[in-house]
Scaffold this motif. Structure first.
Motif, mmCIF file in Angstrom:
data_model
loop_
_atom_site.group_PDB
_atom_site.id
_atom_site.type_symbol
_atom_site.label_atom_id
_atom_site.label_comp_id
_atom_site.label_asym_id
_atom_site.label_seq_id
_atom_site.Cartn_x
_atom_site.Cartn_y
_atom_site.Cartn_z
ATOM 1 N N GLU A 1 0.845 -1.200 0.000
ATOM 2 C CA GLU A 1 0.000 0.000 0.000
ATOM 3 C C GLU A 1 0.876 1.245 0.000
ATOM 4 O OE1 GLU A 1 -1.009 0.291 4.717
ATOM 5 O OE2 GLU A 1 -2.091 -1.235 3.559
ATOM 6 N N ALA A 2 0.277 2.350 -0.442
ATOM 7 C CA ALA A 2 1.027 3.593 -0.633
ATOM 8 C C ALA A 2 1.631 4.113 0.662
ATOM 9 C CB ALA A 2 0.119 4.657 -1.258
ATOM 10 N N SER A 3 1.025 3.805 1.798
ATOM 11 C CA SER A 3 1.539 4.314 3.077
ATOM 12 C C SER A 3 2.950 3.794 3.368
ATOM 13 C CB SER A 3 0.600 3.924 4.217
ATOM 14 O OG SER A 3 0.517 2.511 4.344
ATOM 15 N N GLN A 4 3.304 2.642 2.782
ATOM 16 C CA GLN A 4 4.638 2.088 2.990
ATOM 17 C C GLN A 4 5.705 2.858 2.218
ATOM 18 O OE1 GLN A 4 2.967 -2.004 2.049
ATOM 19 N NE2 GLN A 4 4.590 -2.556 3.470
ATOM 20 N N LEU A 5 5.269 3.755 1.359
ATOM 21 C CA LEU A 5 6.200 4.601 0.617
ATOM 22 C C LEU A 5 6.344 5.970 1.258
ATOM 23 C CD1 LEU A 5 4.984 3.736 -3.005
ATOM 24 C CD2 LEU A 5 6.954 2.777 -1.786
ATOM 25 N N GLU A 6 5.580 6.223 2.315
ATOM 26 C CA GLU A 6 5.664 7.488 3.040
ATOM 27 C C GLU A 6 6.837 7.405 4.017
ATOM 28 O OE1 GLU A 6 4.032 10.366 2.846
ATOM 29 O OE2 GLU A 6 2.934 9.648 1.089
ATOM 30 N N LEU A 7 7.955 8.013 3.671
ATOM 31 C CA LEU A 7 9.168 7.872 4.479
ATOM 32 C C LEU A 7 9.438 9.129 5.306
ATOM 33 C CD1 LEU A 7 11.418 6.041 1.851
ATOM 34 C CD2 LEU A 7 9.965 5.050 3.634
ATOM 35 N N SER A 8 8.426 9.589 6.006
ATOM 36 C CA SER A 8 8.595 10.770 6.862
ATOM 37 C C SER A 8 9.031 10.346 8.252
ATOM 38 C CB SER A 8 7.279 11.555 6.952
ATOM 39 O OG SER A 8 6.316 10.809 7.683
ATOM 40 N N VAL B 1 17.406 6.307 6.235
ATOM 41 C CA VAL B 1 18.286 6.547 5.095
ATOM 42 C C VAL B 1 17.727 7.652 4.212
ATOM 43 C CG1 VAL B 1 19.260 5.534 2.998
ATOM 44 C CG2 VAL B 1 19.248 4.217 5.117
ATOM 45 N N GLU B 2 16.439 7.600 3.926
ATOM 46 C CA GLU B 2 15.835 8.616 3.057
ATOM 47 C C GLU B 2 15.948 10.010 3.676
ATOM 48 O OE1 GLU B 2 13.877 10.528 -0.073
ATOM 49 O OE2 GLU B 2 14.888 8.590 0.058
ATOM 50 N N GLN B 3 15.693 10.113 4.964
ATOM 51 C CA GLN B 3 15.773 11.423 5.614
ATOM 52 C C GLN B 3 17.213 11.943 5.648
ATOM 53 O OE1 GLN B 3 13.311 13.459 6.667
ATOM 54 N NE2 GLN B 3 11.825 12.035 5.798
ATOM 55 N N ILE C 1 22.997 12.684 -4.667
ATOM 56 C CA ILE C 1 23.444 11.481 -3.970
ATOM 57 C C ILE C 1 22.292 10.494 -3.779
ATOM 58 C CG2 ILE C 1 23.081 12.521 -1.698
ATOM 59 C CD1 ILE C 1 25.372 10.880 -0.627
ATOM 60 N N ILE C 2 22.599 9.208 -3.938
ATOM 61 C CA ILE C 2 21.658 8.131 -3.648
ATOM 62 C C ILE C 2 22.298 7.198 -2.632
ATOM 63 C CG2 ILE C 2 20.440 8.264 -5.855
ATOM 64 C CD1 ILE C 2 22.154 5.906 -6.818
ATOM 65 N N ALA C 3 21.525 6.241 -2.137
ATOM 66 C CA ALA C 3 22.017 5.359 -1.075
ATOM 67 C C ALA C 3 23.277 4.611 -1.484
ATOM 68 C CB ALA C 3 20.916 4.381 -0.670
ATOM 69 N N ALA C 4 23.355 4.194 -2.744
ATOM 70 C CA ALA C 4 24.515 3.430 -3.203
ATOM 71 C C ALA C 4 25.818 4.207 -3.036
ATOM 72 C CB ALA C 4 24.331 3.016 -4.660
ATOM 73 N N ASP C 5 25.750 5.534 -3.057
ATOM 74 C CA ASP C 5 26.966 6.340 -2.900
ATOM 75 C C ASP C 5 27.579 6.175 -1.502
ATOM 76 O OD1 ASP C 5 26.989 7.483 -5.499
ATOM 77 O OD2 ASP C 5 25.370 8.827 -4.900
ATOM 78 N N PRO D 1 15.029 4.675 -0.908
ATOM 79 C CA PRO D 1 16.399 4.165 -1.041
ATOM 80 C C PRO D 1 16.435 2.649 -1.228
ATOM 81 C CG PRO D 1 15.906 4.644 1.258
ATOM 82 C CD PRO D 1 14.731 5.127 0.470
ATOM 83 N N TRP D 2 17.357 2.224 -2.097
ATOM 84 C CA TRP D 2 17.563 0.803 -2.356
ATOM 85 C C TRP D 2 18.766 0.311 -1.555
ATOM 86 C CZ3 TRP D 2 13.327 -0.139 -4.962
ATOM 87 C CH2 TRP D 2 12.838 0.800 -5.878
ATOM 88 N N GLY D 3 18.774 -0.965 -1.243
ATOM 89 C CA GLY D 3 19.899 -1.522 -0.502
ATOM 90 C C GLY D 3 19.613 -2.948 -0.091
#
Length: 570
Positions: A33-40, A241-243, A271-275, A482-484
């Protein structure tokens, strides 16, 4: 041979407003669900769920309210360095002034708070010792400190042994009885949560400095440690990580992190997480591997941009030296393995040792060899006391720490100590027991891993249509993380015509690919190929596994495929 398969998907995928390909990617990673993409930050787990955190806060209070002297004992990897820097930065923000840190040099003391390190710490006259990213296995060191009248507060995330150390307080989500749901928290996250709890307690007591410090300014360190320590990116970790990434992109990172990005040629705004894993992490780790992690910690602590750049440049030079050492060790390891491969009797669990191998680089070596042979690997080096220090890396299906525990139960005389996680661990071994240990470790691996588990598998997110090789989708995928670890970067597969092949930079294959059934020409690159195998001028078609990426050159953006696997076809 690598087996390539598509990730399984739920029957119904429906995330409103999300690109169909990204919906497919998210669904395969358990996003329902979309709420799992809310990274606040509002979605973060509360610190109150951490067992022992109330007692830990009470221990720390006098450090702030009475200016008691605190000594932070860290670790010599990125998580340990970030944890140390965060503890000191946070306590300074909260008003503490009597702060110092100590990191064991891996060559002199090894990992954790040992009795020997306690003897170094005592002349510093600490009123309290706090361990960060270590301590849960430091029974003897903690006993030595507390016998000398110095209480020890343990913050850690590693798996505990059957018994816990007799510390004044322990905060570790993996200790028995802890209800904190994110067992994948790294050491720096545990420290961050402790500082949130301390801030809240100071506010209750009316002793919070004004203006009240915002702990979110430390999230660049938490994000770096989380990715560099390769812990699973569960929902809580993805928020952290996103924050942290958002703060760095907005230019609000510490001077040291910005300097490390500069020497690595990364633009902070992109910058992304992979960096964290490929640009910043290796440069910080180089200090702990080759010399003293204090250099890395000072880089993360400085607020002076010029000083940060100077330290980052030194770390960059050390990382170049580390790469040279690693390449030589890797060549020796592969030569040793070639005799097993020639006879088709490669052990299931590999133990590698050469007398002149560098103790600080064996962890990277174990990872590299594991990636090549898809087997659990332990790489070892000798220390000055004649013991063997080992760094272990595992594959899915074998819990490395549990495997070492099984070896220890069968032959308790072999290892002096060991500890770690499911996928990575460390150990100290009596040199005389190497042959017996190697045999037992291989036996344990054979009993836990099937032939199918020893077959390397790559899971992809399926194929892309010609219209989906677009800059728009590449951008969406780039920023869709972020991916990882356990939330992997999107991978796709398909058949392509090999239009062009050429070597660039000695070991990289530059390609022009044409999707089957299309006249579209796509740039692609495959890093660190085997020059003895590629290019293959006679190959016309290939099955490719790739990331859809954005290449930026002289201000112009274009689609580029990052090849992860390529099999030539007739």
């Amino acid at each position: 041979m690598v087996q390539i398969s598509q990730r399984s998907l739920p029957e119904h995928i429906q995330l409103a407003g999300v690109h169909p390909v990204l919906q497919r990617v998210y669904a395969a990673r358990g996003i329902a669900e979309a709420s799992q993409l809310e990274l606040s930050l509002q979605g973060l787990l509360p610190f109150s769920l951490l067992k022992g955190i109330t007692a830990a806060v009470e221990l720390l209070l006098p450090v702030v309210t009475q200016q008691k002297r605190l000594l932070v004992v860290g670790d010599f990897d990125v998580d340990g360095a970030s944890s140390t820097a965060l503890a000191i930065r946070a306590l300074r923000l909260l008003g503490a002034q009597q702060l110092d840190y100590l990191v064991p040099n891996r060559f002199d003391f090894g990992y954790g708070l040992s009795p020997e390190l306690v003897q170094v710490a005592l002349p510093m006259k600490p009123d309290l010792i706090i361990t960060v990213d270590n301590g849960i296995a430091s029974h003897e060191g903690i006993a030595a400190a507390q016998a000398a009248g110095v209480p020890v507060l343990v913050t850690d995330h590693h798996l505990p042994a059957a018994t816990l150390p007799e510390a004044a307080a322990i905060v570790n989500p993996n200790q028995p009885g802890c209800e904190f749901p994110s067992k994948a928290a790294c050491g720096c996250t545990v420290v961050f949560y402790l500082m949130l709890a301390l801030r809240a307690r100071l506010a209750e007591l009316g002793q919070l400095p004004q203006p009240a410090p915002n702990m979110a300014q430390l999230l660049d360190l938490v994000a770096l440690a989380t990715v560099a320590d390769v812990v699973p990116l569960d929902y809580n970790n993805r928020i952290l990580v996103e924050q942290g990434l958002r703060r760095i992109r907005a230019g609000h990172a510490s001077a040291g992190i910005l300097a490390l990005l500069q020497v690595a040629g990364r633009e902070p705004s992109r910058i992304i997480a992979a960096d964290f894993g490929f640009a910043i992490g290796p440069r910080l780790n180089a200090a702990g591997r080759l010399d003293d992690m204090s250099l890395g910690i000072e880089c993360l602590l400085t607020d002076n941009a010029g000083r940060g750049l100077q330290l980052a440049q030194t770390l960059d030079e050390m990382n170049r030296d580390r790469r040279d050492i690693e390449q030589g060790m890797q060549a020796e390891a592969l030569q040793y393995l070639s005799r097993f491969e020639a006879e088709d009797n490669l052990p299931t669990g590999l133990c590698l040792f050469q007398p002149d191998w560098h103790q600080g680089v064996i962890g990277i070596l174990a990872s590299r060899i594991k990636e090549k042979v898809h087997r659990p690997v332990i790489a070892m080096a000798a220390d000055e006391q004649g013991m063997l220090k080992g760094s272990a890396r595992s594959i899915p299906g074998l819990h490395m720490r549990d495997a070492l525990d099984e070896v220890d139960k069968r032959a308790p005389h072999l290892m002096k100590k060991f500890g770690g996680h499911a996928m990575a661990a460390g150990l100290t071994l009596h040199a005389s027991g190497l042959a017996e240990f190697s045999r037992l470790f291989d036996d344990v691996c054979r009993r836990h891993l099937s032939d199918a588990q020893l077959q390397q598998r790559i899971e992809t997110d399926g194929e892309l249509s010609p219209a989906e090789f677009s800059l728009e989708l590449a951008q969406l995928l780039r920023w869709g993380g972020p991916w990882g670890q356990a939330f992997p970067e999107p991978l796709f597969s398909g058949d392509f015509r090999l239009v062009q092949q050429r070597i660039v930079g000695e070991r990289h294959l530059k390609l022009v690919l044409q999707p089957k059934g299309s006249d579209l020409a796509l740039d692609a690159i495959w890093f660190n190929i085997d020059p003895a195998v590629w290019p293959q001028p006679q190959a016309e078609w290939a099955h490719c596994v790739f990331q859809l990426d954005v290449n930026e050159f002289r201000g112009r953006q274009s689609v580029q495929l990052l090849i992860r696997n390529l099999v030539a076809q007739a």
